[in-house]
Enzyme design. Structure first.
Site, PDB file in Angstrom:
ATOM      1  N   GLU A 168      -5.909   1.970   2.283  1.00  0.00           N
ATOM      2  CA  GLU A 168      -6.261   0.738   2.992  1.00  0.00           C
ATOM      3  C   GLU A 168      -6.165   0.961   4.504  1.00  0.00           C
ATOM      4  O   GLU A 168      -7.052   0.561   5.261  1.00  0.00           O
ATOM      5  CB  GLU A 168      -5.325  -0.386   2.544  1.00  0.00           C
ATOM      6  CG  GLU A 168      -5.811  -1.771   2.894  1.00  0.00           C
ATOM      7  CD  GLU A 168      -4.870  -2.847   2.378  1.00  0.00           C
ATOM      8  OE1 GLU A 168      -3.847  -2.529   1.743  1.00  0.00           O
ATOM      9  OE2 GLU A 168      -5.155  -4.033   2.626  1.00  0.00           O
ATOM     10  N   SER A 199       0.178  -7.533   2.707  1.00  0.00           N
ATOM     11  CA  SER A 199       0.629  -6.285   3.339  1.00  0.00           C
ATOM     12  C   SER A 199      -0.001  -6.159   4.717  1.00  0.00           C
ATOM     13  O   SER A 199      -0.943  -6.877   5.064  1.00  0.00           O
ATOM     14  CB  SER A 199       0.274  -5.071   2.478  1.00  0.00           C
ATOM     15  OG  SER A 199      -1.091  -4.752   2.594  1.00  0.00           O
ATOM     16  N   THR A 200       0.563  -5.228   5.491  1.00  0.00           N
ATOM     17  CA  THR A 200       0.005  -4.956   6.819  1.00  0.00           C
ATOM     18  C   THR A 200      -0.025  -3.447   7.022  1.00  0.00           C
ATOM     19  O   THR A 200       0.845  -2.735   6.514  1.00  0.00           O
ATOM     20  CB  THR A 200       0.803  -5.690   7.923  1.00  0.00           C
ATOM     21  OG1 THR A 200       0.087  -5.579   9.156  1.00  0.00           O
ATOM     22  CG2 THR A 200       2.205  -5.143   8.121  1.00  0.00           C
ATOM     23  N   GLN A 201      -1.046  -2.952   7.731  1.00  0.00           N
ATOM     24  CA  GLN A 201      -1.219  -1.520   7.918  1.00  0.00           C
ATOM     25  C   GLN A 201      -1.286  -1.147   9.395  1.00  0.00           C
ATOM     26  O   GLN A 201      -1.873  -1.895  10.180  1.00  0.00           O
ATOM     27  CB  GLN A 201      -2.523  -1.028   7.266  1.00  0.00           C
ATOM     28  CG  GLN A 201      -2.520  -0.988   5.761  1.00  0.00           C
ATOM     29  CD  GLN A 201      -2.568  -2.370   5.130  1.00  0.00           C
ATOM     30  OE1 GLN A 201      -1.674  -2.763   4.371  1.00  0.00           O
ATOM     31  NE2 GLN A 201      -3.568  -3.135   5.454  1.00  0.00           N
TER      32      GLN A 201
END
Ligand SMILES: O=c1[nH]cnc2c1ncn2[C@@H]1O[C@H](COP(=O)(O)OP(=O)(O)O)[C@@H](O)[C@H]1O
Ligand SMILES: [Ca+2]
Length: 488
Positions: A168, A199-201
């Site tokens: 991702e 979620s965070t990327q």
């Protein structure tokens, strides 16, 4: 006495006819060659099955240019009605049905003759990763349901899967740099910051050798090697973080909660279940789940930020430096594109182009605005989003400054972006480019000039030579090889 000119000689007429024929042929070839080729387009479909909702993207590109950077663009986006596919755990068939309308739109949008050759992919992100942890059986069934819908479409089904957090992050990075045509520029690449609901990327190229293999991805693209740092924080998307934050503040006996991250005057009765229904928070008894509490706002940015800091663990780090929760991260470097909820929230708050200090001031002002004023000022905005912008904005600031270690110096390097050249920033384009091998490892050999330019140049050179020949003939006299003038 009559002088017979060479023009009347059979030979000269013959030469002239050939000259004219040659010119006419050249002009005709040049015109035909230069006529813009009828563009043959190819299409690809990616469904981004996020935790909060699913979006279908249709991409298109000129068939003969598929390996050139920046050639694939977004043709159409369709938002699937309702929630994300992970919300269908108890009614899995609904997940498949939910996609039907967008697939119908795809049939209208892509020419029928191309349907069979159009690949369709579905990638599910953190919502499904969480469901996989919570209820594996239902998660598998949800994926089967969406697979069935896509297989029943006229497009070429290429798979429906839960993508990893690393994928991702990395594909989001590929998307923004592909669209920005950065892979063939000396200026270097742009980091990618993606904030979802679950979620965070964070993904960027670092000078430092990546100290943990889980965070390193290597790519060879257009003849250049890239070592990319990437990390995905599960449970740190803005919807899950709200649950984490409420969990910290709520005791199971509480009947009401005063929350600085919500506006004064905001008051909503909420079930404990809304907070504790996720694998990101500690489970509570079924009894407790059915109770409710009054969620009241007190609108204070500083207090809100302090409460949000509690959900980060800044103390342990086994590497030279960490972001939070013991996750290794080299110092941030270069410019960044911050998209998805980073953009939605900061754009709503009008805080996309300010210094860090002004962004904080803006947040302070926004959070202390009473709820009724906020509602009056934004009558058209969905109340659920509206109620959470103070919380989300404060979380974004805390994540970027305290989590990833951005400072007032490099804050300006963060660009809050929605689209680049008409295509949404997100992992889906990069995912398709990768799976269709549209980004070559080596730079394709490019001819000195485009074909049309070459033909035009050849035509002009030939005409120039013919003119020279003609001038040479008229001014310098006949070439000696021609028979002498006959005097009758
Ligand atoms: O217009 C908006 N304003 C604020 N937030 C939005 C808007 N549109 C989408 N979002 C939020 O963006 C996030 C998108 O997350 P997504 O569904 O992609 O989850 P994931 O990437 O974690 O799987 C969600 O939190 C959703 O609520
Ligand atoms: Ca997402």
């Amino acid at each position: 006495m009559k002088t017979k000119t060479p023009w009347h000689s059979g030979k000269m007429i013959c030469v002239a006819v050939f000259f004219i024929a040659a010119i006419v042929t050249l002009v005709a070839i040049a015109i035909v060659q230069n006529k813009p080729l009828e563009q043959k387009y190819k299409y690809g479909i990616v469904l981004d099955a996020g935790s909060s909702h699913t979006a279908m993207y249709i991409y298109e590109w000129p068939a003969e240019k598929e390996n050139n950077t920046g050639m694939v663009g977004q043709r159409h986006k369709c938002k699937v009605k309702g929630k994300g596919i992970s919300s269908y755990a108890r009614e899995v068939a609904g997940a498949g049905r939910s996609l039907a309308m967008c697939m119908e739109e795809a049939k209208q949008c892509i020419p029928a003759a191309k349907h069979q050759d159009t690949p369709v992919y579905l990638g599910a992100t953190a919502g499904m990763r969480l469901l996989m942890k919570q209820d594996r059986n239902s998660a598998v069934k949800v994926m089967e349901a969406v697979q069935q819908t896509l297989q029943a479409s006229p497009f070429s089904y290429q798979g429906a899967r839960i993508i990893s957090g690393q994928e991702e992050g990395a594909f989001g990075w590929i998307t923004v740099n592909y669209l920005g045509k950065n892979f063939q520029k000396a200026a270097g690449t742009m980091g990618a910051l993606d904030l979802g609901g679950a979620s965070t990327q964070i993904t960027f190229v670092s000078k430092e050798t990546i100290q943990s293999p889980d965070n390193a991805m290597e790519f060879r693209l257009y003849g250049n090697d890239y070592q990319v740092y990437t990390h995905s924080f599960l449970c740190y998307g803005k919807d899950q973080v709200l649950k984490l934050a409420l969990e910290k503040k709520l005791k199971s006996a509480d009947t009401s909660l005063e929350d600085p991250c919500f506006h004064t005057g905001y008051s909503e009765d909420k079930l404990f279940q809304k907070v504790f229904d996720s694998p990101c928070v500690q489970a509570v008894s079924t009894d407790a789940m059915n109770k409710s509490f009054m969620h009241k706002g007190s609108g204070n940015f500083i207090e809100c930020q302090n409460s949000i800091k509690d959900i980060f663990n800044f103390s342990q780090c086994k590497n030279s430096q960490c972001s939070f929760n013991g996750v290794y991260q080299p110092p941030v470097e270069g410019t960044f594109g911050a998209f998805s909820a980073f953009y939605f929230v900061m754009n709503f708050l009008n805080l996309t182009g300010q210094s860090l200090a002004d962004t904080k001031k803006g947040m302070e002002h926004y959070c202390q605005t009473p709820w009724n004023t906020i509602v009056e000022n934004h009558p058209k905005v969905d109340k659920k989003y509206l109620a959470e912008y103070c919380f989300s904005g404060t979380y974004i600031l805390t994540l970027l400054e305290n989590g990833y270690n951005f400072t007032s110096e490099n804050w300006k390097d963060i660009n809050f972006i929605d689209k680049i050249e008409g295509s949404n920033a997100g992992w889906s384009l990069g995912y398709m480019l990768n799976l269709t091998n549209m980004i070559p490892a080596e730079a394709p050999d490019t001819p000195l000039m485009p074909h049309g330019g070459f033909v035009t140049l050849m035509l002009f050179l030939t005409l120039f030579l013919l003119i020279l020949l003609f001038l040479g003939y008229t001014f310098l006299g006949r070439p000696s090889c021609l028979p002498p003038k006959e005097i009758v």
